[in-house]
Design an enzyme around this catalytic site. Sequence first.
Site, PDB file in Angstrom:
ATOM      1  N   ARG A  38     -16.992  -6.833   8.570  1.00  0.00           N
ATOM      2  CA  ARG A  38     -18.317  -6.636   9.159  1.00  0.00           C
ATOM      3  C   ARG A  38     -18.960  -7.982   9.500  1.00  0.00           C
ATOM      4  O   ARG A  38     -19.616  -8.120  10.534  1.00  0.00           O
ATOM      5  CB  ARG A  38     -19.209  -5.833   8.216  1.00  0.00           C
ATOM      6  N   HIS A  41     -17.157  -9.252  12.536  1.00  0.00           N
ATOM      7  CA  HIS A  41     -17.607  -8.464  13.685  1.00  0.00           C
ATOM      8  C   HIS A  41     -18.976  -8.934  14.160  1.00  0.00           C
ATOM      9  O   HIS A  41     -19.234  -9.042  15.365  1.00  0.00           O
ATOM     10  CB  HIS A  41     -17.660  -6.984  13.299  1.00  0.00           C
TER      11      HIS A  41
END
Length: 203
Positions: A38, A41
Amino acid sequence: MAVVKRTVHPIEAESYRILRAEADTTGLPPHTRDVVERVIHTTADPAWQDDLVTDEEALTAGVKALAANNPLVTDVTMVAAGVTAYPATCLVAATATADLASREGLTRSAAGIRRAAKAHPDGAIWVIGNAPTALTELIRLAAAGEVRPALVIGLPVGYVGAAESKAALRQTTLPQLSNRSARGGAAVAAAAVNALLYGDPLA
C-alpha cells in the site's frame, strides 16, 4: 482479513499488478505485505520495501484493534483525512491544544498528542505522519505509563528529528511500524492504516 470490505477500482487493481511486477513481496507475512504494498502503491516507489521496519505481530494487533473499533489518533489533520472509512481523532487545531503548546513550550502536534493521551490512554492506534515532536512526545508518555497503544505507526518526515524519533521508537517495546530514513509523511502514514483496514485488494 480486511476490516473494511470495498469495491476495488480497476485502476487500483492494475496498479497493484504493476507494482508486484517491480517489487517481489511474495515472501512477506500477510499484514506486512499489505502495508509494504500500500505504501509503494501510494508513492510509486518500490524503495520503501527496504526502508520500512515492520513487525507482523504488531500489525496483527493493529488490525484487531481496528476491527474492535478502537480509537485512531493522528498527529495532523492531513493524516486523518487520508484514512478512509474509519474515524480519527486529531487535536492539533484545537484552541486548547494551542494554549497547552504555548504554556508548556511544545509544538502543537506534540501538545495534541499529550491531550489525546488523556482521552485515549489504552488501546488506541497512534499514527504519526508529520511531526517528529509528536512521536517523541508519544514515546515519552508511553515510558511514563500514561498511554498504552495497540499500535504506533511512526512515519514522521523531515530533516530535523524524523529519523532520530523513529530510531527512538525502535528502541522501545511498543508495538510499532516505522522506517529508517528521514522520509515519511501524511500520505504514507495514512496508507499504512488503510492497508490494515483493506488488506489485499486483489484477494
